[in-house]
Design a protein around this motif. Sequence first.
Motif, PDB file in Angstrom:
ATOM      1  N   ASP A 125       1.238  -0.981   0.320  1.00 38.58           N
ATOM      2  CA  ASP A 125       0.241  -0.128  -0.217  1.00 38.58           C
ATOM      3  C   ASP A 125       0.771   1.286   0.208  1.00 38.58           C
ATOM      4  N   GLY A 126       0.393   1.974  -0.583  1.00 35.21           N
ATOM      5  CA  GLY A 126       1.529   3.125  -1.106  1.00 35.21           C
ATOM      6  C   GLY A 126       3.250   2.470  -1.411  1.00 35.21           C
ATOM      7  N   LEU A 127       3.163   1.554  -2.322  1.00 36.47           N
ATOM      8  CA  LEU A 127       4.290   1.658  -2.763  1.00 36.47           C
ATOM      9  C   LEU A 127       4.825   2.911  -4.395  1.00 36.47           C
ATOM     10  N   ASP A 128       5.704   2.865  -4.131  1.00 29.73           N
ATOM     11  CA  ASP A 128       6.611   3.882  -5.390  1.00 29.73           C
ATOM     12  C   ASP A 128       7.701   3.819  -5.156  1.00 29.73           C
ATOM     13  N   LEU A 129       7.997   3.283  -6.625  1.00 29.77           N
ATOM     14  CA  LEU A 129       9.441   2.900  -6.557  1.00 29.77           C
ATOM     15  C   LEU A 129       9.688   3.284  -7.971  1.00 29.77           C
ATOM     16  N   LEU A 130      10.622   4.027  -8.281  1.00 28.60           N
ATOM     17  CA  LEU A 130      11.697   3.882  -9.949  1.00 28.60           C
ATOM     18  C   LEU A 130      12.673   2.878  -9.699  1.00 28.60           C
ATOM     19  N   PHE A 131      12.893   2.072 -10.490  1.00 29.14           N
ATOM     20  CA  PHE A 131      13.868   1.497 -11.334  1.00 29.14           C
ATOM     21  C   PHE A 131      14.281   2.218 -12.616  1.00 29.14           C
ATOM     22  N   VAL A 132      15.694   2.321 -12.643  1.00 25.89           N
ATOM     23  CA  VAL A 132      16.512   2.239 -13.508  1.00 25.89           C
ATOM     24  C   VAL A 132      17.225   1.462 -13.880  1.00 25.89           C
ATOM     25  N   ARG A 133      16.774   0.835 -15.188  1.00 29.86           N
ATOM     26  CA  ARG A 133      17.747  -0.041 -15.656  1.00 29.86           C
ATOM     27  C   ARG A 133      18.718   0.178 -16.740  1.00 29.86           C
ATOM     28  N   PHE A 176      20.247   9.322  -9.728  1.00 24.28           N
ATOM     29  CA  PHE A 176      20.579  10.440  -9.013  1.00 24.28           C
ATOM     30  C   PHE A 176      20.236  11.513  -8.966  1.00 24.28           C
ATOM     31  N   GLU A 177      19.379  11.944 -10.042  1.00 26.42           N
ATOM     32  CA  GLU A 177      19.255  13.341 -10.864  1.00 26.42           C
ATOM     33  C   GLU A 177      17.642  13.338 -10.463  1.00 26.42           C
ATOM     34  N   LEU A 178      17.142  11.811 -10.413  1.00 27.13           N
ATOM     35  CA  LEU A 178      15.972  11.881 -10.491  1.00 27.13           C
ATOM     36  C   LEU A 178      15.132  11.433  -8.817  1.00 27.13           C
ATOM     37  N   ALA A 179      16.634  11.197  -8.045  1.00 27.68           N
ATOM     38  CA  ALA A 179      15.864  10.413  -6.740  1.00 27.68           C
ATOM     39  C   ALA A 179      16.111  12.179  -6.061  1.00 27.68           C
ATOM     40  N   ARG A 180      16.642  13.294  -6.290  1.00 30.35           N
ATOM     41  CA  ARG A 180      16.683  14.243  -5.863  1.00 30.35           C
ATOM     42  C   ARG A 180      15.176  14.840  -6.492  1.00 30.35           C
ATOM     43  N   ALA A 181      14.747  14.510  -7.033  1.00 31.62           N
ATOM     44  CA  ALA A 181      12.892  15.017  -7.167  1.00 31.62           C
ATOM     45  C   ALA A 181      12.320  13.904  -6.657  1.00 31.62           C
ATOM     46  N   LYS A 183      12.597  10.883  -3.427  1.00 36.61           N
ATOM     47  CA  LYS A 183      12.932  10.595  -1.592  1.00 36.61           C
ATOM     48  C   LYS A 183      14.339  10.802  -1.381  1.00 36.61           C
ATOM     49  N   GLY A 184      14.995  11.008  -2.581  1.00 35.97           N
ATOM     50  CA  GLY A 184      16.297  11.618  -1.880  1.00 35.97           C
ATOM     51  C   GLY A 184      17.278  10.166  -1.566  1.00 35.97           C
ATOM     52  N   GLU A 185      17.289   8.894  -2.309  1.00 30.79           N
ATOM     53  CA  GLU A 185      16.915   7.384  -1.830  1.00 30.79           C
ATOM     54  C   GLU A 185      17.771   6.556  -3.066  1.00 30.79           C
ATOM     55  N   VAL A 186      18.586   5.970  -3.289  1.00 32.32           N
ATOM     56  CA  VAL A 186      19.130   5.386  -4.072  1.00 32.32           C
ATOM     57  C   VAL A 186      19.474   4.607  -4.238  1.00 32.32           C
ATOM     58  N   CYS A 187      19.185   2.948  -4.438  1.00 29.95           N
ATOM     59  CA  CYS A 187      19.477   1.242  -4.276  1.00 29.95           C
ATOM     60  C   CYS A 187      20.414   1.140  -5.379  1.00 29.95           C
ATOM     61  N   SER A 188      21.553   0.747  -4.630  1.00 29.49           N
ATOM     62  CA  SER A 188      22.201   0.311  -6.488  1.00 29.49           C
ATOM     63  C   SER A 188      22.408  -1.209  -6.404  1.00 29.49           C
ATOM     64  N   ALA A 189      21.929  -1.891  -7.144  1.00 27.94           N
ATOM     65  CA  ALA A 189      21.604  -3.388  -7.601  1.00 27.94           C
ATOM     66  C   ALA A 189      22.912  -4.126  -8.276  1.00 27.94           C
ATOM     67  N   GLU A 190      23.543  -4.701  -7.960  1.00 29.58           N
ATOM     68  CA  GLU A 190      25.002  -5.507  -8.702  1.00 29.58           C
ATOM     69  C   GLU A 190      24.877  -7.024  -7.932  1.00 29.58           C
ATOM     70  N   LYS A 191      25.977  -8.276  -8.566  1.00 30.28           N
ATOM     71  CA  LYS A 191      26.419  -8.715  -8.013  1.00 30.28           C
ATOM     72  C   LYS A 191      27.479  -8.966  -7.741  1.00 30.28           C
ATOM     73  N   GLY A 192      28.578  -8.431  -6.869  1.00 37.65           N
ATOM     74  CA  GLY A 192      29.698  -7.680  -6.713  1.00 37.65           C
ATOM     75  C   GLY A 192      30.104  -9.148  -5.836  1.00 37.65           C
ATOM     76  N   ASN A 193      29.742  -9.710  -5.374  1.00 41.45           N
ATOM     77  CA  ASN A 193      29.872 -10.542  -4.439  1.00 41.45           C
ATOM     78  C   ASN A 193      30.413 -12.015  -5.227  1.00 41.45           C
ATOM     79  N   VAL A 194      30.373 -12.584  -6.291  1.00 41.60           N
ATOM     80  CA  VAL A 194      31.098 -12.910  -7.382  1.00 41.60           C
ATOM     81  C   VAL A 194      31.237 -12.391  -8.991  1.00 41.60           C
TER      82      VAL A 194
END
Length: 223
Positions: A125-133, A176-181, A183-194
């Motif tokens: 409820d209230g979910l609002d995410l923006l994926f940048v691929r 980052f620019e979109l985040a400024r408009a 909540k000001g938060e970015v989560c970066s996803a990758e596979k840096g463990n392998v």
Amino acid sequence: MTKTLLLLPGDGIGPEVTAVARRVAGRLITGGLALSVEEAPFGGASIDAHGVPLTDETLARAKAADAVLMGAVGGPQWAGQPYDKRPEAGLLGLRAGMNVYANLRPARCFSALADASSLKRVFVDGLDLLFVRELTGGVYFGEPRGVETLADGQRRGVNTHVYTTSEIHRVARIAFELARARKGEVCSAEKGNVMEAGLMWREDVQALRDAEYPDIKLSHMLA
């Protein structure tokens, strides 16, 4: 000044979708919008007509247009084609040719639909995410790639996952620019463990944030 919208219906449900878009554009034009709507073959339709999923002419028209709206591509009737002649190859060629490296995918949940989700209301409820691929680097475009026959008769398939710092920085800047408009938060996803390329992604995104976007809260997640 009249702007140009190029429709690329493609195949499957693509023509159905873009036909409705053309109707909407027509109403806007009737209302006074200075817009010219054009159309070009793409994907499976282009294969059937021209033998390739993306002709040089279609790509040139796409690059010259003010906006491009693509329908859909892909279907079992073209599954036997070589990879570079399948409808999906036209999509990758369009991405590369137009240099559209950032794909924006919003995910929102309206309160009235929260109970229709397979997840509990409290989570959606209230979910609002923006994926940048990232769209024009990585394993889809890395070289070498292909299938080869080894000396012992076995076959080996190769796809290369590769990124440069500039490719990482340009898509991270979009986030980052979109985040400024927002909540000001970015989560970066990758596979840096392998994957070394994943670790480099994490390091370069962090370095860019520290140097240019200290106001953005950055976290990292393993994909």
